[in-house]
Design a protein around this motif. Sequence first.
Motif, PDB file in Angstrom:
ATOM      1  N   ALA A   1      15.876  17.802   2.028  1.00  0.00           N
ATOM      2  CA  ALA A   1      15.052  18.816   1.483  1.00  0.00           C
ATOM      3  C   ALA A   1      13.562  18.449   1.112  1.00  0.00           C
ATOM      4  CB  ALA A   1      15.728  19.441   0.198  1.00  0.00           C
ATOM      5  N   VAL A   2      13.598  17.075   0.617  1.00  0.00           N
ATOM      6  CA  VAL A   2      12.189  16.489   0.305  1.00  0.00           C
ATOM      7  C   VAL A   2      11.937  15.223   1.216  1.00  0.00           C
ATOM      8  CG1 VAL A   2      10.793  15.739  -1.562  1.00  0.00           C
ATOM      9  CG2 VAL A   2      12.438  17.400  -1.834  1.00  0.00           C
ATOM     10  N   PRO A   3      10.690  15.051   1.593  1.00  0.00           N
ATOM     11  CA  PRO A   3      10.705  13.623   2.523  1.00  0.00           C
ATOM     12  C   PRO A   3      10.613  12.630   1.765  1.00  0.00           C
ATOM     13  CG  PRO A   3       8.928  15.374   3.046  1.00  0.00           C
ATOM     14  CD  PRO A   3       9.669  15.999   2.041  1.00  0.00           C
ATOM     15  N   ARG A   4      11.076  11.543   2.076  1.00  0.00           N
ATOM     16  CA  ARG A   4      11.029  10.227   1.339  1.00  0.00           C
ATOM     17  C   ARG A   4      10.236   9.160   1.776  1.00  0.00           C
ATOM     18  NH1 ARG A   4      15.337  10.138  -2.478  1.00  0.00           N
ATOM     19  NH2 ARG A   4      16.664  12.028  -2.001  1.00  0.00           N
ATOM     20  N   ARG A   5       9.974   8.287   0.742  1.00  0.00           N
ATOM     21  CA  ARG A   5       8.893   7.426   1.293  1.00  0.00           C
ATOM     22  C   ARG A   5       9.579   6.063   1.118  1.00  0.00           C
ATOM     23  NH1 ARG A   5       4.573   4.434  -1.840  1.00  0.00           N
ATOM     24  NH2 ARG A   5       3.422   3.310  -0.105  1.00  0.00           N
ATOM     25  N   ILE A   6       9.684   5.383   2.173  1.00  0.00           N
ATOM     26  CA  ILE A   6      10.281   4.080   2.397  1.00  0.00           C
ATOM     27  C   ILE A   6       9.177   2.908   2.377  1.00  0.00           C
ATOM     28  CG2 ILE A   6      12.409   4.868   2.721  1.00  0.00           C
ATOM     29  CD1 ILE A   6      11.944   4.109   5.666  1.00  0.00           C
ATOM     30  N   SER A   7       9.569   1.655   1.978  1.00  0.00           N
ATOM     31  CA  SER A   7       8.845   0.643   2.396  1.00  0.00           C
ATOM     32  C   SER A   7       9.678  -0.799   2.229  1.00  0.00           C
ATOM     33  CB  SER A   7       7.668   0.734   1.201  1.00  0.00           C
ATOM     34  OG  SER A   7       6.753  -0.580   1.366  1.00  0.00           O
ATOM     35  N   ARG A   8       8.936  -1.862   2.924  1.00  0.00           N
ATOM     36  CA  ARG A   8       9.448  -3.083   2.594  1.00  0.00           C
ATOM     37  C   ARG A   8       8.619  -3.922   1.440  1.00  0.00           C
ATOM     38  NH1 ARG A   8       9.577  -6.749   6.482  1.00  0.00           N
ATOM     39  NH2 ARG A   8       8.025  -5.824   7.957  1.00  0.00           N
ATOM     40  N   TYR A   9       7.562  -3.340   1.335  1.00  0.00           N
ATOM     41  CA  TYR A   9       7.007  -4.150   0.105  1.00  0.00           C
ATOM     42  C   TYR A   9       6.721  -3.022  -0.977  1.00  0.00           C
ATOM     43  CZ  TYR A   9       5.697  -5.823   4.607  1.00  0.00           C
ATOM     44  OH  TYR A   9       5.919  -6.527   5.959  1.00  0.00           O
ATOM     45  N   ALA A  10       5.696  -3.706  -2.083  1.00  0.00           N
ATOM     46  CA  ALA A  10       5.474  -3.083  -3.131  1.00  0.00           C
ATOM     47  C   ALA A  10       3.849  -2.309  -2.717  1.00  0.00           C
ATOM     48  CB  ALA A  10       5.068  -3.907  -4.550  1.00  0.00           C
TER      49      ALA A  10
ATOM     50  N   LEU B   1       7.048   0.127  -7.334  1.00  0.00           N
ATOM     51  CA  LEU B   1       8.180  -0.418  -6.692  1.00  0.00           C
ATOM     52  C   LEU B   1       9.198   0.387  -6.051  1.00  0.00           C
ATOM     53  CD1 LEU B   1       8.556  -3.783  -8.632  1.00  0.00           C
ATOM     54  CD2 LEU B   1       7.815  -3.774  -6.231  1.00  0.00           C
ATOM     55  N   ARG B   2       9.106   1.779  -6.662  1.00  0.00           N
ATOM     56  CA  ARG B   2      10.274   2.448  -6.222  1.00  0.00           C
ATOM     57  C   ARG B   2      10.279   2.698  -4.833  1.00  0.00           C
ATOM     58  NH1 ARG B   2      13.129   6.533  -8.958  1.00  0.00           N
ATOM     59  NH2 ARG B   2      14.062   8.064  -7.713  1.00  0.00           N
ATOM     60  N   PRO B   3       9.465   3.188  -3.951  1.00  0.00           N
ATOM     61  CA  PRO B   3       9.778   3.148  -2.461  1.00  0.00           C
ATOM     62  C   PRO B   3      10.673   1.725  -1.952  1.00  0.00           C
ATOM     63  CG  PRO B   3       7.496   3.912  -2.826  1.00  0.00           C
ATOM     64  CD  PRO B   3       8.126   3.336  -3.998  1.00  0.00           C
ATOM     65  N   LEU B   4      10.051   0.619  -2.254  1.00  0.00           N
ATOM     66  CA  LEU B   4      10.727  -0.406  -2.019  1.00  0.00           C
ATOM     67  C   LEU B   4      12.214  -0.481  -2.547  1.00  0.00           C
ATOM     68  CD1 LEU B   4      10.966  -3.522  -1.179  1.00  0.00           C
ATOM     69  CD2 LEU B   4      10.262  -4.199  -3.381  1.00  0.00           C
TER      70      LEU B   4
ATOM     71  N   ALA C   1       7.923   5.086   8.855  1.00  0.00           N
ATOM     72  CA  ALA C   1       8.437   3.722   9.104  1.00  0.00           C
ATOM     73  C   ALA C   1       7.643   3.485  10.482  1.00  0.00           C
ATOM     74  CB  ALA C   1       9.888   3.832   9.101  1.00  0.00           C
ATOM     75  N   SER C   2       7.194   4.312  11.176  1.00  0.00           N
ATOM     76  CA  SER C   2       6.843   3.966  12.562  1.00  0.00           C
ATOM     77  C   SER C   2       5.923   2.815  12.843  1.00  0.00           C
ATOM     78  CB  SER C   2       6.124   5.358  13.170  1.00  0.00           C
ATOM     79  OG  SER C   2       5.188   5.674  12.686  1.00  0.00           O
ATOM     80  N   ALA C   3       5.109   2.391  12.001  1.00  0.00           N
ATOM     81  CA  ALA C   3       4.296   1.179  11.915  1.00  0.00           C
ATOM     82  C   ALA C   3       4.950  -0.071  11.623  1.00  0.00           C
ATOM     83  CB  ALA C   3       2.949   1.559  11.131  1.00  0.00           C
ATOM     84  N   ASP C   4       6.050  -0.038  11.215  1.00  0.00           N
ATOM     85  CA  ASP C   4       6.958  -1.375  10.726  1.00  0.00           C
ATOM     86  C   ASP C   4       8.150  -1.432  11.470  1.00  0.00           C
ATOM     87  OD1 ASP C   4       8.459  -3.117   9.535  1.00  0.00           O
ATOM     88  OD2 ASP C   4       7.574  -2.914   7.463  1.00  0.00           O
ATOM     89  N   VAL C   5       8.014  -1.818  12.727  1.00  0.00           N
ATOM     90  CA  VAL C   5       9.278  -2.053  13.683  1.00  0.00           C
ATOM     91  C   VAL C   5      10.622  -2.553  12.861  1.00  0.00           C
ATOM     92  CG1 VAL C   5      10.171  -2.889  15.794  1.00  0.00           C
ATOM     93  CG2 VAL C   5       7.955  -2.428  15.665  1.00  0.00           C
ATOM     94  N   LEU C   6      10.538  -3.377  12.118  1.00  0.00           N
ATOM     95  CA  LEU C   6      11.812  -3.864  11.316  1.00  0.00           C
ATOM     96  C   LEU C   6      12.265  -2.893  10.355  1.00  0.00           C
ATOM     97  CD1 LEU C   6      13.689  -6.196  10.724  1.00  0.00           C
ATOM     98  CD2 LEU C   6      11.880  -7.191   8.996  1.00  0.00           C
ATOM     99  N   LEU C   7      11.336  -2.028   9.491  1.00  0.00           N
ATOM    100  CA  LEU C   7      11.779  -1.005   8.963  1.00  0.00           C
ATOM    101  C   LEU C   7      12.493   0.190   9.665  1.00  0.00           C
ATOM    102  CD1 LEU C   7      11.873   0.044   5.843  1.00  0.00           C
ATOM    103  CD2 LEU C   7       9.587   0.933   6.279  1.00  0.00           C
ATOM    104  N   ALA C   8      11.700   0.321  10.568  1.00  0.00           N
ATOM    105  CA  ALA C   8      12.241   1.491  11.402  1.00  0.00           C
ATOM    106  C   ALA C   8      13.675   1.113  11.993  1.00  0.00           C
ATOM    107  CB  ALA C   8      11.358   1.609  12.563  1.00  0.00           C
TER     108      ALA C   8
END
Length: 304
Positions: free
Chosen positions: A289-298, A13-16, A95-102
């Motif tokens: 420095a380091v790219p992050r991974r973000i998400s609205r989901y597990a 769940l960390r990215p979420l 985030a580009s594939a998820d408009v709400l997240l973007a």
Amino acid sequence: MSTEEHAERFTLLRPLLFTIVYEILGSATESDDVLQNSYLRWAEVDLATVRDTKSYLAQLVTRQALNALRTGARRREEYVGPWLPEPLLLAEDDASADVLLAESVSMAMLVVLETLSPDERAVFVLREVFGFEFRDIATAVGKTVPAVRQVAHRAREHVRARRRRFEPVDAATTARITEQFMAAAATGDLDGLLSLLAPDVTWTADSGGKATAARRPVVGAEKVAAVLMSLFRRERLVDLRVERVNCNNAPALVLGGERLEGVFLLEIADGRITHFYAVRNPDKLLAVAVPRRISRYATSEEST
């Protein structure tokens, strides 16, 4: 329960969780601290008592984020010049594939969220971006469900009144305008630069008083072009490295030589650049420095 199971559930769940906290705080480095502190608390939890891991951890990190947000309120009130969120370096396709997240991680949205109260911000993020149930949000913020509904309505109306409609820009257009901008800025092509700027383009710089930057937003194509011509003048570029990256799901330029000078995000609409967000406070550049991974989901939800 084993330490491994605690770690496995949290990692899934960390990215979420990171995305929730970042949208509440607007700071990647503070979000890392919140997640670390939250994990220490999570490691002491009896997993047999946890009905829904996602809701439980979302509530846990939200409470910690709210504590951090309230603690930092005085620092933000005393901040020198405009305050901008920390740039969030992303993988190109994050985030580009998820408009709400973007939209939710965009600089424009995060700046609007700064005008909400801490509770309003947390409720808005959990409900409008992540779709949590009101009962879960009520537990996270320590309010009744009816009170949370009222807060959610108030926050939604506040954001709607201050945030213009979000229109995603296709990748090809973004790449073309960014390349044209970089070419015009690097060669001192004033006419070319002006052709890319919206008439009411705005330059907002965040230095915290720790770097050279305008203390108020600069508005208008000619005024902003003058700022850009000074920033990108040829004699400076000899000693500078310019790298194009994706920050907050927007094209951004990282300028650095012996040290990182700043991150400059471009907001594009209707084929023109409408806003520059210039983050020059060195304290806010540490996370780039380091790219992050973000998400609205597990992770498991994303694969279903």
